[in-house]
Design a protein around this motif. Structure first.
Motif, PDB file in Angstrom:
ATOM      1  N   GLU A  15       0.831  -1.212   0.000  1.00  0.00           N
ATOM      2  CA  GLU A  15       0.000   0.000   0.000  1.00  0.00           C
ATOM      3  C   GLU A  15       0.861   1.257   0.000  1.00  0.00           C
ATOM      4  OE1 GLU A  15      -3.370   2.277   2.750  1.00  0.00           O
ATOM      5  OE2 GLU A  15      -3.110   0.098   2.925  1.00  0.00           O
ATOM      6  N   THR A  16       0.460   2.222  -0.820  1.00  0.00           N
ATOM      7  CA  THR A  16       1.080   3.550  -0.785  1.00  0.00           C
ATOM      8  C   THR A  16      -0.030   4.597  -0.651  1.00  0.00           C
ATOM      9  OG1 THR A  16       1.019   3.677  -3.217  1.00  0.00           O
ATOM     10  CG2 THR A  16       3.054   2.909  -2.224  1.00  0.00           C
ATOM     11  N   ARG A  22      -5.529   6.257  -1.152  1.00  0.00           N
ATOM     12  CA  ARG A  22      -4.816   5.002  -0.872  1.00  0.00           C
ATOM     13  C   ARG A  22      -4.703   4.199  -2.170  1.00  0.00           C
ATOM     14  NH1 ARG A  22      -8.249   1.801   2.838  1.00  0.00           N
ATOM     15  NH2 ARG A  22      -6.488   0.356   2.934  1.00  0.00           N
ATOM     16  N   PHE A  23      -3.507   3.718  -2.450  1.00  0.00           N
ATOM     17  CA  PHE A  23      -3.248   2.871  -3.615  1.00  0.00           C
ATOM     18  C   PHE A  23      -2.733   1.525  -3.112  1.00  0.00           C
ATOM     19  CE2 PHE A  23      -3.069   7.153  -5.249  1.00  0.00           C
ATOM     20  CZ  PHE A  23      -3.634   7.076  -6.515  1.00  0.00           C
ATOM     21  N   CYS A  25      -1.494  -2.006  -4.275  1.00  0.00           N
ATOM     22  CA  CYS A  25      -1.050  -2.774  -5.443  1.00  0.00           C
ATOM     23  C   CYS A  25      -0.945  -4.244  -5.081  1.00  0.00           C
ATOM     24  CB  CYS A  25       0.297  -2.272  -5.947  1.00  0.00           C
ATOM     25  SG  CYS A  25       0.862  -3.210  -7.393  1.00  0.00           S
ATOM     26  N   VAL A  98      -4.056  -2.345  -9.160  1.00  0.00           N
ATOM     27  CA  VAL A  98      -3.938  -1.244  -8.201  1.00  0.00           C
ATOM     28  C   VAL A  98      -5.343  -0.754  -7.864  1.00  0.00           C
ATOM     29  CG1 VAL A  98      -3.092   1.083  -7.751  1.00  0.00           C
ATOM     30  CG2 VAL A  98      -1.634  -0.553  -8.959  1.00  0.00           C
ATOM     31  N   ARG A 100      -7.686   1.852  -5.928  1.00  0.00           N
ATOM     32  CA  ARG A 100      -7.600   3.218  -5.410  1.00  0.00           C
ATOM     33  C   ARG A 100      -8.833   3.566  -4.586  1.00  0.00           C
ATOM     34  NH1 ARG A 100      -7.849   9.060  -8.595  1.00  0.00           N
ATOM     35  NH2 ARG A 100      -7.189  10.347  -6.828  1.00  0.00           N
ATOM     36  N   TYR A 116       0.074   5.563 -10.125  1.00  0.00           N
ATOM     37  CA  TYR A 116      -0.201   4.168 -10.520  1.00  0.00           C
ATOM     38  C   TYR A 116       1.090   3.424 -10.905  1.00  0.00           C
ATOM     39  CZ  TYR A 116      -5.270   4.444 -10.223  1.00  0.00           C
ATOM     40  OH  TYR A 116      -6.562   4.550  -9.747  1.00  0.00           O
ATOM     41  N   ALA A 119       3.070   2.910  -7.694  1.00  0.00           N
ATOM     42  CA  ALA A 119       2.525   1.867  -6.816  1.00  0.00           C
ATOM     43  C   ALA A 119       3.033   0.488  -7.233  1.00  0.00           C
ATOM     44  CB  ALA A 119       0.995   1.902  -6.853  1.00  0.00           C
ATOM     45  N   GLU A 122       6.906   0.272  -6.404  1.00  0.00           N
ATOM     46  CA  GLU A 122       7.135   0.069  -4.973  1.00  0.00           C
ATOM     47  C   GLU A 122       6.742  -1.335  -4.536  1.00  0.00           C
ATOM     48  OE1 GLU A 122       5.906   2.938  -2.121  1.00  0.00           O
ATOM     49  OE2 GLU A 122       6.264   4.629  -3.473  1.00  0.00           O
TER      50      GLU A 122
END
Length: 208
Positions: A15-16, A22-23, A25, A98, A100, A116, A119, A122
């Protein structure tokens, strides 16, 4: 055909947060397009309340299948940046979704593309990747007298022994990098005084 490719080490979620959105992935290995689509459907079901579930996948060691979806985000701001990140990292047989949850602040096209794509990047860093290499499958046939020592020699020199079968003779299935086949054939003739049979077969991918 590709000699090697990279894929994700396993399934997972990272999560990022970008400007209160909140994203999440979710990444997973996918051997086929159907597996990728099944994974996407499962994530969609789990996060049915999310604003968007955007996805991308790459199937094939040569990236022969590449698909992506913006799932309602402005065209080209979600699925394509995700796909580009997978390709930039040389990822194959992989699916990324991803999810969102909108945080109230609009990111604009450039912000969405960075969010995107970022995410996915990372998540790959957090979950890890592995390299798989193309091998030539081969069969060694040897008499019982030499089989034990030969099998020990194969394993001690780091050869990938897939199977050993005992019959009238002993059959040892191994996997070799294509570039090693000729050298291995010579080595085998030396250590068995030319008594072992050697046949090459098809191809497979294995972890490096």
């Amino acid at each position: 055909m590709q000699d090697q490719y990279r894929t994700v080490a396993g399934s997972g979620v990272h999560e990022t947060e970008v400007s209160r959105s909140r994203f999440l992935c979710a990444l997973a290995p996918a051997a086929t397009e159907q597996e990728a689509q099944d994974f996407i459907a499962a994530v969609r079901k789990e996060h049915a309340d999310a604003n968007h579930n955007c996805w991308a996948y790459v199937i094939g060691a040569d990236a022969s299948v590449q698909k992506a979806s913006d799932d309602g985000e402005p065209g080209g701001t979600a699925g394509v940046p995700m796909l580009q990140m997978l390709l930039r990292r040389d990822m194959r047989y992989v699916v990324a979704v991803v999810t969102r949850y909108f945080g109230g602040v609009k990111l604009g096209a450039g912000g969405l593309i960075r969010a995107y794509g970022g995410a996915v990047g990372e998540a790959l860093d957090a979950l890890g990747t592995r390299t798989r290499r193309r091998y030539r499958l081969a069969t060694v046939t040897v008499d019982h007298q030499r089989a034990g020592k030969l099998e020990n020699d194969l394993r001690s020199t780091g050869r990938d022994v897939r199977d050993v079968r005992y019959g009238e003779a002993v059959t040892i299935e191994i996997a070799l990098p294509d570039s090693d086949v000729d050298a291995f054939r010579s080595w085998l003739a030396d250590v068995t005084a030319g008594s072992a049979g050697f046949e090459t077969g098809g191809e497979a991918y294995g972890d490096v």
